[in-house]
Design a protein around this motif. Structure first.
Motif, mmCIF file in Angstrom:
data_model
loop_
_atom_site.group_PDB
_atom_site.id
_atom_site.type_symbol
_atom_site.label_atom_id
_atom_site.label_comp_id
_atom_site.label_asym_id
_atom_site.label_seq_id
_atom_site.Cartn_x
_atom_site.Cartn_y
_atom_site.Cartn_z
ATOM 1 N N HIS A 189 -6.059 3.830 -3.619
ATOM 2 C CA HIS A 189 -6.041 3.687 -2.153
ATOM 3 C C HIS A 189 -6.385 5.071 -1.565
ATOM 4 O O HIS A 189 -5.682 5.573 -0.711
ATOM 5 N N ASP B 107 0.800 -1.224 0.000
ATOM 6 C CA ASP B 107 0.000 0.000 0.000
ATOM 7 C C ASP B 107 0.836 1.280 0.000
ATOM 8 O O ASP B 107 1.896 1.333 0.638
ATOM 9 N N ASP B 108 0.295 2.296 -0.613
ATOM 10 C CA ASP B 108 0.656 3.713 -0.546
ATOM 11 C C ASP B 108 1.346 4.258 -1.796
ATOM 12 O O ASP B 108 1.017 5.349 -2.222
ATOM 13 N N HIS C 88 -5.443 9.490 1.772
ATOM 14 C CA HIS C 88 -5.174 8.543 2.860
ATOM 15 C C HIS C 88 -5.912 8.883 4.163
ATOM 16 O O HIS C 88 -5.623 8.315 5.202
HETATM 17 ZN ZN LIG Z 1 -2.090 3.056 3.299
#
Ligand SMILES: [Zn+2]
Length: 249
Positions: free
Chosen positions: A141, A5-6, A145
């Motif tokens: 995603h 993720d990210d 955030h």
């Molecule tokens: Zn994340």
């Protein structure tokens, strides 16, 4: 399957190279505002601020209004980061980026970096494109955030549909898979699941450490996080953990 993720630069420069070497696809969930170089994630800003702060004790007012006392002589920076992040996850997060800059960095006496610190640099959209060409997955995603359950319906839509659109524009395809920021069941709600369905997503991942089983809600697919040691990793991937669960029950 493996997910990450990210969307930081080393996910492309390092992780993808290793997975390429073994011919295994990796699935990247990217914060589109990070790849657009508009922000770096709020949770990383908390660690940056604490790791660069002076050690004098200070009180900060959390977005919820609660006062939190920072005293790095008594509580380590690591423990403090964890506590502040936990408190921030409970929201509200509408103005979180402004709060970080003005309240957290301000009170801790840390200069807000004029550009993203090197360790939090994103991969580029052309990196993301190259990942897709090499057989990896790239999915949204959110845009910023922020924890979806702390946001109002319009903000939820902006995070979900906004990040979907950016992936669509940059990579030329319509993603149908999503991952919730931080991913605990408290971090998203039924409003988010509805929004995902309306936007055309057909599955989403959380971070509950468990195996996907038959009949699983496809908008709440669990994932194990990468353990610290290889033995635990092996136990998870060969489903030995599932056997242990069965024996315990
Ligand atoms: Zn994340």
């Amino acid at each position: 399957m493996f997910t990450i993720d990210d969307g930081f630069y080393d996910h492309h420069d390092v992780a993808a190279r290793v997975f390429d070497e073994f011919g295994f696809p990796l699935n990247f969930f990217v914060i589109t505002g990070l790849l657009d170089q508009q922000l770096w994630p709020w949770d990383d800003q908390v660690s940056y601020a604490l790791n660069h702060s002076r050690s004098e004790p200070t009180d900060i007012r959390l977005p919820s209004g609660t006062v939190y006392s920072v005293n790095l002589e008594v509580n380590s920076a690591k423990a403090t980061v964890k506590e502040i992040r936990e408190a921030l996850k409970a929201g509200p997060q509408t103005e979180i980026y402004q709060w970080l800059r003005e309240e957290l960095f301000g009170k801790l006496g840390v200069d807000f970096p004029s550009s993203t610190p090197p360790e939090y640099r994103p991969m580029s959209w052309s990196d993301a494109k190259s990942l897709r060409e090499r057989g990896h997955g790239v999915y949204p995603h959110t845009r910023t955030h922020r924890i979806l359950s702390t946001l109002n319906p319009a903000e939820k839509r902006e995070e979900i549909v906004g990040s979907l659109k950016r992936v669509e524009e940059e990579l030329g395809y319509t993603p149908q898979v999503f991952a919730y920021p931080t991913g605990r069941p408290a971090d998203y709600d039924s409003g988010d699941v509805n929004e995902l369905g309306q936007a055309g997503f057909n599955m989403a991942f959380n971070t509950v450490p468990a195996y996907v089983r038959q009949g699983q809600d496809r908008y709440q697919l669990p994932r194990f996080s990468l353990p610290e040691n290889t033995a635990d990793f092996v136990q998870i991937v060969n489903r030995f953990e599932a056997l242990k669960e069965k024996l315990r029950s």
